[in-house]
Every structure is written in C-alpha cells, then in structure tokens.
Design a protein around this motif. Structure first.
Motif, mmCIF file in Angstrom:
data_model
loop_
_atom_site.group_PDB
_atom_site.id
_atom_site.type_symbol
_atom_site.label_atom_id
_atom_site.label_comp_id
_atom_site.label_asym_id
_atom_site.label_seq_id
_atom_site.Cartn_x
_atom_site.Cartn_y
_atom_site.Cartn_z
ATOM 1 N N MET A 55 22.701 59.623 16.620
ATOM 2 C CA MET A 55 22.235 60.559 17.328
ATOM 3 C C MET A 55 21.096 61.102 15.578
ATOM 4 S SD MET A 55 23.603 64.877 15.984
ATOM 5 C CE MET A 55 23.931 64.468 14.396
ATOM 6 N N LYS A 56 19.625 62.183 15.927
ATOM 7 C CA LYS A 56 18.941 60.880 14.936
ATOM 8 C C LYS A 56 18.448 63.296 15.420
ATOM 9 C CE LYS A 56 18.621 58.084 13.095
ATOM 10 N NZ LYS A 56 19.092 56.901 10.976
ATOM 11 N N LYS A 57 18.225 63.612 14.221
ATOM 12 C CA LYS A 57 17.550 65.004 14.315
ATOM 13 C C LYS A 57 16.052 63.975 14.065
ATOM 14 C CE LYS A 57 20.803 66.718 10.689
ATOM 15 N NZ LYS A 57 20.860 66.821 9.367
ATOM 16 N N ASP A 84 6.577 61.689 3.345
ATOM 17 C CA ASP A 84 6.990 61.356 4.125
ATOM 18 C C ASP A 84 7.942 60.718 5.158
ATOM 19 O OD1 ASP A 84 6.781 63.090 6.584
ATOM 20 O OD2 ASP A 84 6.422 61.533 7.459
ATOM 21 N N GLY A 85 7.256 59.443 4.525
ATOM 22 C CA GLY A 85 8.578 57.236 5.427
ATOM 23 C C GLY A 85 9.506 57.619 4.133
ATOM 24 N N LEU A 86 8.852 57.921 2.878
ATOM 25 C CA LEU A 86 10.565 57.653 1.814
ATOM 26 C C LEU A 86 11.520 58.470 2.264
ATOM 27 C CD1 LEU A 86 11.021 56.056 -0.717
ATOM 28 C CD2 LEU A 86 10.300 58.132 -2.099
ATOM 29 N N GLN A 87 11.220 59.667 2.388
ATOM 30 C CA GLN A 87 11.998 60.744 3.030
ATOM 31 C C GLN A 87 12.488 60.473 4.302
ATOM 32 O OE1 GLN A 87 10.308 64.494 2.897
ATOM 33 N NE2 GLN A 87 10.377 64.225 4.858
ATOM 34 N N ASP A 88 12.713 59.144 5.148
ATOM 35 C CA ASP A 88 12.805 59.068 6.363
ATOM 36 C C ASP A 88 14.575 58.701 6.499
ATOM 37 O OD1 ASP A 88 12.268 57.674 9.412
ATOM 38 O OD2 ASP A 88 13.789 57.171 8.562
ATOM 39 N N SER A 89 14.821 59.520 7.326
ATOM 40 C CA SER A 89 16.548 58.848 7.737
ATOM 41 C C SER A 89 16.881 57.733 6.829
ATOM 42 C CB SER A 89 17.646 60.084 8.455
ATOM 43 O OG SER A 89 16.528 59.414 9.549
ATOM 44 N N VAL A 100 16.137 55.445 5.341
ATOM 45 C CA VAL A 100 14.788 56.001 3.756
ATOM 46 C C VAL A 100 15.560 56.038 3.222
ATOM 47 C CG1 VAL A 100 13.033 54.403 2.878
ATOM 48 C CG2 VAL A 100 12.768 54.274 5.554
ATOM 49 N N TYR A 101 15.071 57.067 2.100
ATOM 50 C CA TYR A 101 15.403 57.005 0.698
ATOM 51 C C TYR A 101 16.392 58.624 1.123
ATOM 52 C CZ TYR A 101 14.435 54.684 -2.683
ATOM 53 O OH TYR A 101 14.434 53.146 -3.825
ATOM 54 N N GLY A 102 16.784 58.931 2.777
ATOM 55 C CA GLY A 102 17.373 60.073 3.379
ATOM 56 C C GLY A 102 18.054 59.990 4.042
ATOM 57 N N GLY A 103 19.117 58.670 3.422
ATOM 58 C CA GLY A 103 20.409 58.183 3.538
ATOM 59 C C GLY A 103 20.381 57.164 4.310
ATOM 60 N N GLY A 104 19.812 56.512 4.979
ATOM 61 C CA GLY A 104 20.112 54.982 4.932
ATOM 62 C C GLY A 104 20.155 54.190 4.446
ATOM 63 N N PHE A 105 19.476 53.936 2.717
ATOM 64 C CA PHE A 105 20.361 53.171 2.203
ATOM 65 C C PHE A 105 20.948 53.263 0.970
ATOM 66 C CE2 PHE A 105 15.616 51.787 1.473
ATOM 67 C CZ PHE A 105 15.298 49.772 1.651
ATOM 68 N N GLN A 106 21.504 54.984 0.976
ATOM 69 C CA GLN A 106 22.427 55.457 0.772
ATOM 70 C C GLN A 106 24.374 54.973 1.451
ATOM 71 O OE1 GLN A 106 19.636 57.237 1.293
ATOM 72 N NE2 GLN A 106 19.474 58.094 -0.913
ATOM 73 N N TYR A 107 23.916 55.557 2.196
ATOM 74 C CA TYR A 107 24.949 55.124 2.991
ATOM 75 C C TYR A 107 25.085 53.668 3.695
ATOM 76 C CZ TYR A 107 22.511 54.900 7.604
ATOM 77 O OH TYR A 107 21.737 54.630 8.890
ATOM 78 N N ASP A 123 20.529 62.421 6.130
ATOM 79 C CA ASP A 123 21.532 61.471 7.078
ATOM 80 C C ASP A 123 22.974 61.311 6.188
ATOM 81 O OD1 ASP A 123 20.667 61.217 9.207
ATOM 82 O OD2 ASP A 123 20.265 59.006 9.503
ATOM 83 N N MET A 124 22.563 61.698 4.482
ATOM 84 C CA MET A 124 24.568 61.630 4.124
ATOM 85 C C MET A 124 24.828 63.063 4.676
ATOM 86 S SD MET A 124 24.575 58.697 2.221
ATOM 87 C CE MET A 124 25.453 59.124 0.382
ATOM 88 N N ASN A 125 24.379 63.509 5.187
ATOM 89 C CA ASN A 125 25.097 65.091 5.628
ATOM 90 C C ASN A 125 25.166 65.218 7.511
ATOM 91 O OD1 ASN A 125 24.115 67.486 7.779
ATOM 92 N ND2 ASN A 125 25.763 68.497 6.312
ATOM 93 N N THR A 126 24.793 63.998 7.624
ATOM 94 C CA THR A 126 24.877 63.459 9.477
ATOM 95 C C THR A 126 26.160 62.969 9.508
ATOM 96 O OG1 THR A 126 22.162 63.653 9.985
ATOM 97 C CG2 THR A 126 24.160 62.716 11.150
ATOM 98 N N PHE A 127 26.185 61.948 8.264
ATOM 99 C CA PHE A 127 27.643 61.301 8.551
ATOM 100 C C PHE A 127 29.609 61.687 7.865
ATOM 101 C CE2 PHE A 127 24.013 58.519 9.832
ATOM 102 C CZ PHE A 127 24.199 58.766 11.119
ATOM 103 N N PHE A 128 28.793 61.850 6.087
ATOM 104 C CA PHE A 128 29.579 62.547 5.735
ATOM 105 C C PHE A 128 30.059 63.969 5.453
ATOM 106 C CE2 PHE A 128 29.059 58.560 3.166
ATOM 107 C CZ PHE A 128 29.140 58.275 2.648
#
Length: 461
Positions: free
Chosen positions: A1-3, A55-60, A62-69, A293-298
């Motif tokens: 699922m992707k927003k 805009d690219g940095l905040q991609d889900s 990238v820094y919108g969650g991908g690197f973190q999760y 995407d931290m919200n999406t999965f956590f």
C-alpha cells in the motif's frame, strides 16, 4: 500500500519546461529533448528545482520513512514483532533479503533521483541570483551529502569493517544525468571515497547555510548540517569531531528540549503541524502533501484518538518494554488497543517525519565525551541526567558506556537508529555478527542488469 500524493513540484517544472521550450503554440518541442540551457535558464528555474530536491527527500522510500524503518527492521532481533503481509518488509525483518526486494530498489532509485536533482541545481549556480546563491548551494549539498551517507550505511559494509579504501560503497554521481549513455554506467566508489564526499558536501553545506532559513523555516540550516555531521563522525568513531558538532548545535541555543517526552510527537494532532522546539530537521507532512511511512507501518488506528492510522504491521515486543525502569515516561508511551502493542511515536497520520532532534545531540555529546574522558560542553553525567529527568526518572549518580548507550537506545527507539548504532558498536543482531552480509541491502537487481560495472554485495546471487 502506498499513499498517492500530488507532486506540485513535478507538475510545475513540467509546465515550466513546456512553456519555456516553445516560441509559439505551433513550435512545441518534446520535454525529453529540451536543452538544459532552456530547462534551467533563470534563477527561478533553479529555485523550483531545489523545491524538487526537498520533494524527493520527503519521498516515502527516502526520508519519509524508508531509511528509518529499514534500519529498525534490519537491526531488530527480539524487540519488534512483524505481523504484516508485505514481502519486502518481512524479508528485512527475517534477514532473508532478495535482490528483487522492492524497498531496496525504491530507496536506491528514489535517492538517486533526488541526488540528480541536486546535481542539476549545483550545475546551474551561476544563474542563481547572487543573494540566494550561497544558501541554495548549501541546501543542495546538504541533501546530496545526507543521501550519500544513508545509502552507504545501508548498501555497503559499515565503516571500519575491513579496508574502507577497498570495500565497495555506492556510486558517487556528482554531475547531472539527463540522457543515459555508457559513460553514465559507473562503478561503485569505495566506502572511504563515499565518506570523504559526504564530509565534503556536509562541511561545505554547513559553511554556506544560514543559522535560520528564512525562505522556509523547515528547510535545512547550518545546524541541520552540523547534526548530520555529528552522525557521520560518530559512525566513523571520530568522537572528538562528533562531540564538537553536537556541542555546536546545543550551544547555539536555537533548540530546546521539550518539557515532556510525550509532547515531542503527534505534531499534527496536537501541534497543528508545527515542529516542537526540540526538532532540528524533519520531513513536513500535511493533508495536501507528504507521506509518513513510519506511520504507515508502525501506526494503527486508535478508536479513542481521531486522526490516528496505520497498517499496524510493526508491533512492540515485551522484550523491549521490559528495558524501561519503573516510572520512565518513555516506557508508558505505548498503546495496546487489542492484543498488539504499538509505539505512540508514529500514530499521527500527518505527523512530521523526524530526522534530528536535540536529545540526540546531548546523547552523542555524552557518549563522545565519555569515550574521550572529556567534558566539552558538560559532563556525560550532566547530559544523561537531562534526558533521564525529562523522562521522569531520578538523576543517575554515575554513568558507564553501557548506561549511556542504553539511554540512547530507549530515548531514540523506533526513530531509525537501531541498525547503525549496533553496527558502529560492533554488536550482534540476534545471532548475526554486526558485519554479517545479511545486514546489508543488496544492490537492486535492476541496477545490476543495466549497469555491468556494478558489483553485487556479498551473499547475493
């Protein structure tokens, strides 16, 4: 699922290319063949391209969650429980990653798309209005250096695992790529070369950026660059430099520890979308733009808290909750709506995606000072007690390296630090040693297929 979100930058820039590329309504050139001198011909064009970098940095991915999760799942052994159905996340949690893993592909691809936008900005600085040029260069280098750093941490051996000068890192792409030719098929630079470029970009960014970014308070400033530098140096065990960068952020007095731990989160639901004074840099999420995407999965929907959401794929295990002392406010910052426990850090649907906050700087300064036997800025005990007393714990009377690292682990839990803290401290992930090939993402197979100069990571076919 992707927003799905509307990318205003992409639409605007596409329109800009179309309108500047034709002399009349009948003389329309295809956008894919527009000369760069037309596409980036004014200062405004470059400024819009910089917006595209953010805009690219905040991609889900990238820094919108991908690197973190990715860091949290790869670094997890028994503190998280994965109950989702997405194969890409299950592979990371189980340390059985394939070269077709869609997160490994999307994070790599979207990061390099953003890097390319930064390179376009940097290639056109001579046409930028003089009063804006220094800041724009600094922002582009901050974003590019940050992405190179996070890519090399996930896709290559960690710093100090063997010969940094021989270990393959990631490709350093420093010029715009507009039409793919054989010359653009470049090999991986060494880990040492990547870190050198990261430090060059971030150091230059720090010198160029203002203390407060008046164009947009949420854009990068001098202290965001210093915070990122402190992470890079900490990863290299350069404790003196890491301490000094963290100390500079603290001593700037631009940021304040939040009065309570819980007030750091729910940025949309409780703070109207504004960052707490402790945040140094974050990805801004609104109802119109941005993905968390931290919200999406956590996250998960809590019936008593309107505005919460999430798939609820990543749950908190009893093993993690048992680490907190009695009375620790952080240990109470969980909810168990059914049979599963979730952190409250990522329940807010439109919560901003945190990158750096002041507590991390105190923890970095404490650890670095302790390892060096110094007290620059404050003693390690004083810094740790700022974090403990904010969490409603009694002040410690002594500290050890283990107690400092435990405070870091509990304070920054589920914020993207897990894998990297374990690796730099050469700690096992379950039964896997810190340098196991299973803890490194593969170079996406699609990239290997189109670029024969890329070598795959150990352990992947």
């Amino acid at each position: 699922m992707k927003k799905k979100i509307y990318k205003s930058y992409a639409a605007f820039f596409a329109a800009l290319l179309l309108t500047t590329a034709c002399d009349s309504k009948l003389d329309v050139k295809p956008t894919q063949s527009i000369d760069e001198s037309v596409a980036l011909s004014t200062s405004r064009d470059v400024e819009v391209t910089l917006i595209g970098c953010y805009d690219g940095l905040q991609d889900s991915d990238v820094y919108g969650g991908g690197f973190q999760y990715s860091s949290e799942l790869l670094g997890n052994s028994d503190e998280l429980l994965f109950g989702g159905t997405f194969q890409n996340l299950l592979e990371m949690n189980n340390k059985q990653i394939t070269t077709a893993n869609v997160t490994a592909l999307a994070t790599w691809r979207d990061s390099y798309i953003t890097i390319n936008r930064c390179n376009n900005v940097l290639s056109a600085l001579d046409i930028v209005d003089e009063d804006k040029r220094q800041r724009i260069e600094g922002e582009a280098k901050f974003i590019r250096g940050s992405l190179f750093f996070d890519l090399v941490r996930l896709y290559a051996k960690t710093w100090g695992d063997g010969d940094n000068a021989a270990n393959p890192g990631i490709p350093l792409v420093l010029k715009p790529t507009r039409i793919i030719t054989d010359a653009d098929k470049v090999p991986r630079n060494s880990v040492a070369e990547v870190y050198a470029q990261v430090l060059s970009d971030l150091t230059e960014a720090k010198a160029l950026l203002p203390e407060v970014n008046d164009v947009n308070i949420n854009y990068a400033n001098k202290y965001a660059a210093a915070a990122q530098l402190s992470r890079v140096y900490l990863m290299q065990s350069n404790f003196a430099a890491s301490r000094d960068e963290a100390n500079e952020v603290i001593e700037s007095d631009k940021y304040k520890l939040a009065p309570t731990f819980s007030s750091l989160f729910y940025t949309f639901l409780r703070n109207g979308g504004a960052n707490p004074a402790e945040y140094i840099f974050s990805m801004i999420v609104t109802q119109q733009d941005g993905v968390n995407d931290m919200n999406t999965f956590f996250g998960t929907q809590i019936s008593g808290i309107p505005g919460t959401s999430g798939r609820g794929d990543i749950r908190i295990a009893a093993r993690h909750r048992a680490l907190y002392e009695a009375g620790d406010e952080r240990g109470a910052f969980f909810l168990t709506p059914t049979n599963n426990t979730f952190t409250q850090k990522h329940l807010d649907t439109y919560g901003n995606v945190l990158q750096f906050r002041l507590a991390e700087m105190y923890l970095t300064r404490a650890e670095s000072n302790f390892r060096l036997g110094t007290s620059v800025g404050a003693t390690p005990l004083a810094d740790i007690n700022l974090i403990r007393t904010r969490a409603k714990l009694p002040a410690a009377t002594t500290v050890t390296l283990a107690s400092i690292l435990k405070e870091r682990h509990l304070e920054l839990a589920f914020e993207g630090h897990m894998l990297h803290d374990l690796k730099r401290n050469k700690a096992n992930v379950g039964s896997l040693p810190y340098n196991s090939p299973k803890l490194i993402l593969p170079i996406p197979q699609r990239e290997i297929d189109v670029n024969p100069k890329l070598v795959q990571n150990e352990g992947y076919n």
